[in-house]
Scaffold this active site. Structure first.
Site, PDB file in Angstrom:
ATOM      1  N   CYS A  43       0.860  -1.187   0.000  1.00  0.00           N
ATOM      2  CA  CYS A  43       0.000   0.000   0.000  1.00  0.00           C
ATOM      3  C   CYS A  43       0.896   1.237   0.000  1.00  0.00           C
ATOM      4  O   CYS A  43       1.657   1.470   0.947  1.00  0.00           O
ATOM      5  CB  CYS A  43      -0.892  -0.021   1.241  1.00  0.00           C
ATOM      6  SG  CYS A  43      -1.707   1.537   1.640  1.00  0.00           S
ATOM      7  N   CYS A  46       0.177   3.630   2.829  1.00  0.00           N
ATOM      8  CA  CYS A  46       0.696   3.091   4.094  1.00  0.00           C
ATOM      9  C   CYS A  46       2.197   3.337   4.214  1.00  0.00           C
ATOM     10  O   CYS A  46       2.691   3.715   5.272  1.00  0.00           O
ATOM     11  CB  CYS A  46       0.405   1.595   4.190  1.00  0.00           C
ATOM     12  SG  CYS A  46      -1.349   1.190   4.139  1.00  0.00           S
TER      13      CYS A  46
END
Length: 119
Positions: A43, A46
């Site tokens: 991600c 993230c």
């Protein structure tokens, strides 16, 4: 758990990587204020928020910060209704008091969330 920091009441200066729901429960119970970053591998948001969360951990002496990938323990997804990553959850006294799940957030936005988690 990836570190011994959870076994003491000392607040770690950087995020602690957790591996399971049991690790998370122990960590939350071991500290008065806890910010948990729920992330997933691959991600980009993230990965972008990871250093910001690290800076937040160093800036707040009264805050313990942990990271956990809910895919490592899927029971976390249902328990905390994780529908997107990154999701930040704030616990105080062992109770969930705030959720920030609006994608990437800068340090100022996370600091504001910590000051008033219940909008």
């Amino acid at each position: 758990m990836s570190t011994d920091a959870s076994t003491t009441d000392a607040t770690p200066e950087r995020p602690v990587a957790l591996d399971s729901e049991a690790d998370l429960d122990e960590f939350v119970q071991s500290h008065d204020r806890v910010l948990v970053d729920f992330y997933t591998e691959g991600c980009t948001l993230c990965a972008s928020i990871e250093p910001v969360v690290g800076n937040v951990a160093r800036a707040h002496e009264d805050l313990a910060v942990a990271t956990i990938n809910p895919r490592d323990d899927p029971s976390l997804i249902d328990r905390f209704a994780i529908t997107s990553a990154p999701t930040l959850l704030l616990f105080e006294g062992g109770e969930l008091v705030g959720r920030l799940a609006d994608g990437f957030q800068g340090g100022d936005a996370i600091d504001a969330f910590l000051e008033s988690p219940l909008d």
